[in-house]
Design an enzyme around this catalytic site. Structure first.
Site, mmCIF file in Angstrom:
data_model
loop_
_atom_site.group_PDB
_atom_site.id
_atom_site.type_symbol
_atom_site.label_atom_id
_atom_site.label_comp_id
_atom_site.label_asym_id
_atom_site.label_seq_id
_atom_site.Cartn_x
_atom_site.Cartn_y
_atom_site.Cartn_z
ATOM 1 N N ASP A 9 0.867 -1.171 0.000
ATOM 2 C CA ASP A 9 0.000 0.000 0.000
ATOM 3 C C ASP A 9 0.908 1.226 0.000
ATOM 4 O OD1 ASP A 9 -2.364 1.561 0.247
ATOM 5 O OD2 ASP A 9 -1.990 1.739 2.397
ATOM 6 N N ASP A 11 -0.091 5.265 0.688
ATOM 7 C CA ASP A 11 -0.293 6.296 1.710
ATOM 8 C C ASP A 11 -0.381 5.640 3.085
ATOM 9 O OD1 ASP A 11 -0.788 8.694 2.981
ATOM 10 O OD2 ASP A 11 -2.305 9.346 1.556
ATOM 11 N N LYS A 180 -8.934 -2.757 -3.581
ATOM 12 C CA LYS A 180 -8.778 -3.442 -2.286
ATOM 13 C C LYS A 180 -9.993 -3.172 -1.406
ATOM 14 C CE LYS A 180 -5.133 -1.023 -1.543
ATOM 15 N NZ LYS A 180 -3.991 -0.367 -0.863
ATOM 16 N N ASP A 205 -1.576 -0.212 5.941
ATOM 17 C CA ASP A 205 -1.840 0.480 7.206
ATOM 18 C C ASP A 205 -3.320 0.485 7.562
ATOM 19 O OD1 ASP A 205 -2.548 2.319 5.114
ATOM 20 O OD2 ASP A 205 -2.530 3.922 6.610
#
Length: 264
Positions: A9, A11, A180, A205
């Site tokens: 991922d 950000d 996702k 995250d």
């Protein structure tokens, strides 16, 4: 030993806002130096993969265009497989339209096979209205992702999930989402790397996209606490990541090379 690889991922994992997360550049360099395959995976459909790669380079993270896999790309490839040479009314920005064109789709304002919704700041209520009417006429509703919000330096703004919810509520039609945690996008990226599910590690995250998708796909999962998930948040979920670290810089060589896979 089979080769292992990473889906990353962006950000909250390699950067926050406009700043690189400390150590992310060294982590990516280590993957390259050891020949470990990886893709940057983003649920943001606004930018093209070339634009995303440039953003990473400007932060100090070496990235090629081919290192990036966006939900816009996944959506366009999915639609091209479902109905080759089809038409789409697009609520979104440049990255989404470009990906559709690249996969043989025409972007139209009427008589659309699909209404495709991404996020962005340029949408108008007239676009939502047109999308509702096209779905009422039989166009199928597709969301690039169902993230309710997008993080910005100023705070959150409505994401694709919030935008498509207006059309869903007005029409009574549920959107099909490709990003996702959908296995559609994750398996496409995994196949691009030539990996088996059990040799793929998802690093993210966010529990309800990155980690949920990874768990459902049978990947090894790593939750980093450098984004917006805290240890206290874990109590809300029935599933858990395999590994929890403060940031990607905490992943050691043994883990990166897959030597600890069996024990993870």
């Amino acid at each position: 030993m089979h080769k292992t690889g990473f889906l990353l991922d962006m950000d909250g994992v390699v950067y926050r806002g406009k700043s690189m997360i400390p150590g992310a550049d060294a982590f990516i360099s280590k993957l390259r130096a050891n020949g470990v395959p990886f893709r940057f995976l983003t649920n943001n459909s606004q930018r093209t993969r070339r634009d995303v790669a440039l953003k990473l380079c400007r932060m100090g993270i070496h990235a090629e265009e081919t290192d990036v896999f966006t939900c816009a790309m996944a959506t366009a490839r999915f639609l091209a497989a479902q109905k080759p040479g089809g038409t789409a009314f697009v609520i979104g920005e440049n990255g989404l339209g470009m990906a559709l064109h690249h996969n043989g789709y025409s972007v139209v304002d009427d008589q659309a096979d699909y209404v495709v919704v991404g996020e962005g700041r340029t949408l108008t209520f007239e676009m939502i209205e047109r999308g509702v009417r096209l779905v009422e006429k039989g166009a199928r509703l597709i969301a690039t992702n169902l993230d309710a919000t997008c993080p910005t330096d100023e705070g959150i703004r409505p994401g694709c999930g919030a935008i498509v919810a207006m059309i869903e509520r007005a029409t009574g039609v549920k959107a099909f989402s490709v990003g996702k945690p959908s296995g559609v996008m994750m398996r496409m990226a995994q196949r691009e790397l030539g990996l088996r599910s059990e040799d793929t590690t998802m690093v993210g995250d966010t529990m309800y996209t990155d980690i949920l998708g990874g768990v459902e796909m049978g990947y090894r999962t790593v939750l980093v606490l450098s984004g917006h998930t805290t240890m206290a948040d874990l109590a809300k979920y029935a599933y858990r990541p395999d590994v929890i670290v403060n940031s990607v810089s905490d992943l050691d060589d043994q883990f990166i090379l897959g030597e600890s896979h069996a024990a993870a």
